[in-house]
Design a protein around this motif. Sequence first.
Motif, PDB file in Angstrom:
ATOM      1  N   MET A   1       0.830  -1.170   0.000  1.00  0.00           N
ATOM      2  CA  MET A   1       0.000   0.000   0.000  1.00  0.00           C
ATOM      3  C   MET A   1       0.881   1.242   0.000  1.00  0.00           C
ATOM      4  O   MET A   1       2.040   1.177   0.371  1.00  0.00           O
ATOM      5  CB  MET A   1      -0.969  -0.052   1.169  1.00  0.00           C
ATOM      6  N   PHE A   2       0.314   2.337  -0.469  1.00  0.00           N
ATOM      7  CA  PHE A   2       1.055   3.595  -0.497  1.00  0.00           C
ATOM      8  C   PHE A   2       0.079   4.753  -0.330  1.00  0.00           C
ATOM      9  O   PHE A   2      -1.127   4.600  -0.470  1.00  0.00           O
ATOM     10  CB  PHE A   2       1.868   3.737  -1.791  1.00  0.00           C
ATOM     11  N   LEU A   3       0.638   5.914  -0.006  1.00  0.00           N
ATOM     12  CA  LEU A   3      -0.163   7.126   0.145  1.00  0.00           C
ATOM     13  C   LEU A   3      -0.234   7.863  -1.183  1.00  0.00           C
ATOM     14  O   LEU A   3       0.763   7.957  -1.897  1.00  0.00           O
ATOM     15  CB  LEU A   3       0.458   8.054   1.182  1.00  0.00           C
ATOM     16  N   HIS A   4      -1.417   8.402  -1.480  1.00  0.00           N
ATOM     17  CA  HIS A   4      -1.594   9.154  -2.720  1.00  0.00           C
ATOM     18  C   HIS A   4      -2.560  10.303  -2.457  1.00  0.00           C
ATOM     19  O   HIS A   4      -3.543  10.148  -1.743  1.00  0.00           O
ATOM     20  CB  HIS A   4      -2.168   8.248  -3.807  1.00  0.00           C
ATOM     21  N   THR A   5      -2.274  11.468  -3.032  1.00  0.00           N
ATOM     22  CA  THR A   5      -3.204  12.591  -2.976  1.00  0.00           C
ATOM     23  C   THR A   5      -3.962  12.621  -4.294  1.00  0.00           C
ATOM     24  O   THR A   5      -3.369  12.813  -5.358  1.00  0.00           O
ATOM     25  CB  THR A   5      -2.465  13.918  -2.747  1.00  0.00           C
ATOM     26  N   ILE A  20      -5.469  -1.306  -7.514  1.00  0.00           N
ATOM     27  CA  ILE A  20      -4.653  -1.147  -8.720  1.00  0.00           C
ATOM     28  C   ILE A  20      -5.290  -1.929  -9.867  1.00  0.00           C
ATOM     29  O   ILE A  20      -5.598  -3.102  -9.734  1.00  0.00           O
ATOM     30  CB  ILE A  20      -3.204  -1.601  -8.464  1.00  0.00           C
ATOM     31  N   THR A  21      -5.488  -1.239 -10.987  1.00  0.00           N
ATOM     32  CA  THR A  21      -6.112  -1.866 -12.155  1.00  0.00           C
ATOM     33  C   THR A  21      -5.115  -2.151 -13.268  1.00  0.00           C
ATOM     34  O   THR A  21      -5.404  -2.954 -14.158  1.00  0.00           O
ATOM     35  CB  THR A  21      -7.243  -0.974 -12.704  1.00  0.00           C
ATOM     36  N   PHE A  34      -4.936   3.173 -10.806  1.00  0.00           N
ATOM     37  CA  PHE A  34      -5.783   2.643  -9.741  1.00  0.00           C
ATOM     38  C   PHE A  34      -7.019   3.509  -9.592  1.00  0.00           C
ATOM     39  O   PHE A  34      -7.109   4.598 -10.147  1.00  0.00           O
ATOM     40  CB  PHE A  34      -5.016   2.575  -8.411  1.00  0.00           C
ATOM     41  N   THR A  35      -7.973   2.999  -8.834  1.00  0.00           N
ATOM     42  CA  THR A  35      -9.202   3.733  -8.566  1.00  0.00           C
ATOM     43  C   THR A  35      -9.154   4.260  -7.144  1.00  0.00           C
ATOM     44  O   THR A  35      -8.997   3.483  -6.197  1.00  0.00           O
ATOM     45  CB  THR A  35     -10.436   2.821  -8.747  1.00  0.00           C
ATOM     46  N   TRP A  37     -10.562   6.031  -3.664  1.00  0.00           N
ATOM     47  CA  TRP A  37     -11.739   5.740  -2.842  1.00  0.00           C
ATOM     48  C   TRP A  37     -12.948   6.543  -3.307  1.00  0.00           C
ATOM     49  O   TRP A  37     -14.092   6.125  -3.140  1.00  0.00           O
ATOM     50  CB  TRP A  37     -11.437   6.022  -1.369  1.00  0.00           C
ATOM     51  N   CYS A  38     -12.726   7.697  -3.936  1.00  0.00           N
ATOM     52  CA  CYS A  38     -13.835   8.526  -4.429  1.00  0.00           C
ATOM     53  C   CYS A  38     -14.369   8.031  -5.765  1.00  0.00           C
ATOM     54  O   CYS A  38     -15.379   8.525  -6.255  1.00  0.00           O
ATOM     55  CB  CYS A  38     -13.403   9.991  -4.540  1.00  0.00           C
ATOM     56  N   GLY A  39     -13.666   7.071  -6.388  1.00  0.00           N
ATOM     57  CA  GLY A  39     -14.104   6.519  -7.670  1.00  0.00           C
ATOM     58  C   GLY A  39     -13.342   7.032  -8.874  1.00  0.00           C
ATOM     59  O   GLY A  39     -13.521   6.548  -9.980  1.00  0.00           O
ATOM     60  N   ALA A  40     -12.471   8.023  -8.684  1.00  0.00           N
ATOM     61  CA  ALA A  40     -11.707   8.599  -9.794  1.00  0.00           C
ATOM     62  C   ALA A  40     -10.529   7.704 -10.168  1.00  0.00           C
ATOM     63  O   ALA A  40      -9.844   7.160  -9.298  1.00  0.00           O
ATOM     64  CB  ALA A  40     -11.195   9.983  -9.417  1.00  0.00           C
ATOM     65  N   GLU A  41     -10.284   7.569 -11.468  1.00  0.00           N
ATOM     66  CA  GLU A  41      -9.114   6.835 -11.927  1.00  0.00           C
ATOM     67  C   GLU A  41      -7.890   7.729 -11.768  1.00  0.00           C
ATOM     68  O   GLU A  41      -7.913   8.905 -12.135  1.00  0.00           O
ATOM     69  CB  GLU A  41      -9.274   6.422 -13.381  1.00  0.00           C
ATOM     70  N   GLN A  42      -6.831   7.182 -11.210  1.00  0.00           N
ATOM     71  CA  GLN A  42      -5.595   7.922 -10.939  1.00  0.00           C
ATOM     72  C   GLN A  42      -4.403   7.113 -11.433  1.00  0.00           C
ATOM     73  O   GLN A  42      -4.505   5.907 -11.638  1.00  0.00           O
ATOM     74  CB  GLN A  42      -5.436   8.141  -9.430  1.00  0.00           C
TER      75      GLN A  42
END
Length: 66
Positions: A1-5, A20-21, A34-35, A37-42
Amino acid sequence: MFLHTCSACAKRQLIFPSQITAVAAGDHGPVATFTCWCGAEQSAPLNLVPRESDDPAERRDVELVA
C-alpha cells in the motif's frame, strides 16, 4: 500500500493493491493506474523501493506505510 493525494477529491489516502487496475512502464519506472476511494481513476509512479547506493547522501527517503 502507499499514500496518494487524489487529483479529483484532493484527499490524501492509502491505496491498497486491490485498487490497482494496471501497471505500465513509464519514463522513470513503473506507473500504477488505480481507482481512488472517491471513484476517480488515478495514476502514480511506483517509486516505493529506495534505490541502492553506497553513498548515503544519494539515498532517497520514501514514505512507506507498513
